[in-house]
Design a protein around this motif. Sequence first.
Motif, PDB file in Angstrom:
ATOM      1  N   THR A  80       0.836  -1.197   0.000  1.00 37.06           N
ATOM      2  CA  THR A  80       0.000   0.000   0.000  1.00 37.06           C
ATOM      3  C   THR A  80       0.871   1.248   0.000  1.00 37.06           C
ATOM      4  N   GLY A  81       0.546   2.192  -0.872  1.00 35.45           N
ATOM      5  CA  GLY A  81       1.294   3.430  -0.969  1.00 35.45           C
ATOM      6  C   GLY A  81       1.019   4.367   0.186  1.00 35.45           C
ATOM      7  N   GLY A  82       1.735   5.500   0.206  1.00 28.95           N
ATOM      8  CA  GLY A  82       1.584   6.497   1.252  1.00 28.95           C
ATOM      9  C   GLY A  82       0.849   7.725   0.760  1.00 28.95           C
ATOM     10  N   ASN A  83       0.928   8.803   1.532  1.00 29.40           N
ATOM     11  CA  ASN A  83       0.251  10.043   1.177  1.00 29.40           C
ATOM     12  C   ASN A  83       1.014  10.849   0.139  1.00 29.40           C
ATOM     13  N   THR A  84       2.293  10.565  -0.018  1.00 28.67           N
ATOM     14  CA  THR A  84       3.130  11.238  -1.017  1.00 28.67           C
ATOM     15  C   THR A  84       3.898  10.189  -1.807  1.00 28.67           C
ATOM     16  N   GLY A  85       4.503  10.642  -2.909  1.00 29.42           N
ATOM     17  CA  GLY A  85       5.312   9.724  -3.698  1.00 29.42           C
ATOM     18  C   GLY A  85       6.465   9.143  -2.907  1.00 29.42           C
ATOM     19  N   GLN A  86       7.118   9.983  -2.101  1.00 32.47           N
ATOM     20  CA  GLN A  86       8.243   9.516  -1.302  1.00 32.47           C
ATOM     21  C   GLN A  86       7.813   8.511  -0.231  1.00 32.47           C
ATOM     22  N   GLU A  87       6.649   8.732   0.362  1.00 30.92           N
ATOM     23  CA  GLU A  87       6.142   7.758   1.336  1.00 30.92           C
ATOM     24  C   GLU A  87       5.858   6.422   0.655  1.00 30.92           C
ATOM     25  N   SER A  88       5.365   6.483  -0.566  1.00 30.48           N
ATOM     26  CA  SER A  88       5.070   5.247  -1.299  1.00 30.48           C
ATOM     27  C   SER A  88       6.346   4.476  -1.613  1.00 30.48           C
ATOM     28  N   ILE A  89       7.367   5.182  -2.084  1.00 31.86           N
ATOM     29  CA  ILE A  89       8.634   4.510  -2.378  1.00 31.86           C
ATOM     30  C   ILE A  89       9.228   3.933  -1.096  1.00 31.86           C
ATOM     31  N   ARG A  90       9.184   4.734  -0.022  1.00 34.45           N
ATOM     32  CA  ARG A  90       9.688   4.259   1.270  1.00 34.45           C
ATOM     33  C   ARG A  90       8.979   2.977   1.693  1.00 34.45           C
ATOM     34  N   ASN A  91       7.653   2.940   1.556  1.00 35.26           N
ATOM     35  CA  ASN A  91       6.903   1.736   1.927  1.00 35.26           C
ATOM     36  C   ASN A  91       7.389   0.521   1.140  1.00 35.26           C
ATOM     37  N   GLY A  92       7.627   0.729  -0.147  1.00 32.93           N
ATOM     38  CA  GLY A  92       8.110  -0.359  -0.980  1.00 32.93           C
ATOM     39  C   GLY A  92       9.500  -0.823  -0.583  1.00 32.93           C
ATOM     40  N   VAL A  93      10.370   0.140  -0.269  1.00 31.39           N
ATOM     41  CA  VAL A  93      11.736  -0.194   0.144  1.00 31.39           C
ATOM     42  C   VAL A  93      11.730  -0.929   1.474  1.00 31.39           C
ATOM     43  N   TYR A  94      10.990  -0.425   2.444  1.00 30.45           N
ATOM     44  CA  TYR A  94      10.958  -1.059   3.766  1.00 30.45           C
ATOM     45  C   TYR A  94      10.367  -2.468   3.703  1.00 30.45           C
ATOM     46  N   ASN A  95       9.395  -2.677   2.833  1.00 31.63           N
ATOM     47  CA  ASN A  95       8.740  -3.985   2.740  1.00 31.63           C
ATOM     48  C   ASN A  95       9.709  -5.094   2.326  1.00 31.63           C
ATOM     49  N   LEU A  96      10.781  -4.714   1.634  1.00 29.51           N
ATOM     50  CA  LEU A  96      11.737  -5.705   1.138  1.00 29.51           C
ATOM     51  C   LEU A  96      12.836  -6.038   2.142  1.00 29.51           C
ATOM     52  N   LYS A  97      12.810  -5.402   3.299  1.00 29.08           N
ATOM     53  CA  LYS A  97      13.915  -5.490   4.256  1.00 29.08           C
ATOM     54  C   LYS A  97      14.279  -6.926   4.606  1.00 29.08           C
ATOM     55  N   GLU A  98      13.305  -7.759   4.876  1.00 32.40           N
ATOM     56  CA  GLU A  98      13.583  -9.127   5.315  1.00 32.40           C
ATOM     57  C   GLU A  98      13.668 -10.118   4.158  1.00 32.40           C
ATOM     58  N   THR A  99      13.623  -9.606   2.929  1.00 34.72           N
ATOM     59  CA  THR A  99      13.536 -10.497   1.767  1.00 34.72           C
ATOM     60  C   THR A  99      14.760 -10.449   0.875  1.00 34.72           C
ATOM     61  N   VAL A 100      15.317  -9.245   0.673  1.00 36.27           N
ATOM     62  CA  VAL A 100      16.380  -9.087  -0.311  1.00 36.27           C
ATOM     63  C   VAL A 100      17.736  -8.959   0.369  1.00 36.27           C
ATOM     64  N   SER A 101      18.780  -9.076  -0.442  1.00 35.70           N
ATOM     65  CA  SER A 101      20.144  -8.921   0.038  1.00 35.70           C
ATOM     66  C   SER A 101      20.555  -7.449  -0.010  1.00 35.70           C
ATOM     67  N   SER A 102      21.510  -7.075   0.812  1.00 30.81           N
ATOM     68  CA  SER A 102      21.970  -5.685   0.853  1.00 30.81           C
ATOM     69  C   SER A 102      22.599  -5.252  -0.465  1.00 30.81           C
ATOM     70  N   THR A 103      23.097  -6.206  -1.244  1.00 32.52           N
ATOM     71  CA  THR A 103      23.752  -5.879  -2.511  1.00 32.52           C
ATOM     72  C   THR A 103      22.837  -6.015  -3.723  1.00 32.52           C
ATOM     73  N   ASP A 104      21.587  -6.377  -3.507  1.00 31.68           N
ATOM     74  CA  ASP A 104      20.639  -6.477  -4.620  1.00 31.68           C
ATOM     75  C   ASP A 104      20.387  -5.107  -5.234  1.00 31.68           C
ATOM     76  N   ASN A 105      20.113  -5.103  -6.532  1.00 34.38           N
ATOM     77  CA  ASN A 105      19.735  -3.879  -7.228  1.00 34.38           C
ATOM     78  C   ASN A 105      18.220  -3.679  -7.126  1.00 34.38           C
ATOM     79  N   ILE A 106      17.814  -2.494  -6.696  1.00 37.06           N
ATOM     80  CA  ILE A 106      16.395  -2.150  -6.644  1.00 37.06           C
ATOM     81  C   ILE A 106      16.125  -1.136  -7.738  1.00 37.06           C
ATOM     82  N   ILE A 107      15.287  -1.519  -8.690  1.00 42.75           N
ATOM     83  CA  ILE A 107      14.968  -0.649  -9.826  1.00 42.75           C
ATOM     84  C   ILE A 107      13.611  -0.004  -9.586  1.00 42.75           C
ATOM     85  N   ILE A 108      13.598   1.306  -9.451  1.00 46.18           N
ATOM     86  CA  ILE A 108      12.370   2.051  -9.181  1.00 46.18           C
ATOM     87  C   ILE A 108      11.846   2.628 -10.490  1.00 46.18           C
TER      88      ILE A 108
END
Length: 239
Positions: A80-108
């Motif tokens: 679920t997105g946030g109230n702003t574009g930055q909140e939405s991106i942040r939500n997406g980034v935080y959701n991956l915390k326990e799933t991806v590796s620190s060296t993975d590439n995240i393409i926005i």
Amino acid sequence: MNIAIILAGGVGKRMGLHIPKQFVRVNGKPILVYTLEAFEQSPLIDAIEVVCVDGWQNTVKTVKTLGQKYKITKLNWIVTGGNTGQESIRNGVYNLKETVSSTDNIIIHDGVRPLINKDVLEDVIIKCDKYGNAVTSMPYYEQIFIKDKENPNITNKYIPRENLRKVSTPQAYKYDRLYTKYKEAFSKKIGISNSSYTNTMMTDLGVTLHFASGSDKNLKLTTQENLETFKAYLYSKRK
């Protein structure tokens, strides 16, 4: 791994529509699906996350469950997105915390940029692997003048266009840097205004960005005119 975060959090005010623009159907298919197909078809993309405007999660789930119809199999997360574009991106980034590796590439990437070129996507990943980040860019061909401070109707200053680059999505960042900088930005309230994006936030926080290749075809569908251009492109492609 290369994980795409597709932003589908807009509400379509500038198009004057009664539904979010990313869910507008063109030739019977939502705009968002065209965007997802481009990432689905890339052999470089391992998984996809969609950050969705609240209330439309079930519509995105339908896209996922209709995998045979749309051939979207890499969609692993709907956030679920946030109230702003930055909140939405942040939500997406935080959701991956326990799933991806620190060296993975995240393409926005913006969900309403459906004409993503495979060479552009490839270059942004290559540059991110090499430098730790990459932003899609193009030369800027228009003249840019600066408004007078006292009278906004006149000018006597301009910015030489050879000093400018036009930046859009896709953008790519190593996950550890991306996660850390979003934590810092929201903690310090830096680079999170309504007009901010990941690239501007990064520069506000002192990160040097690296340019990747872009394409004039990589149109963002924000107005009715943009939508008509997209329809015309699809028509010419069918012809």
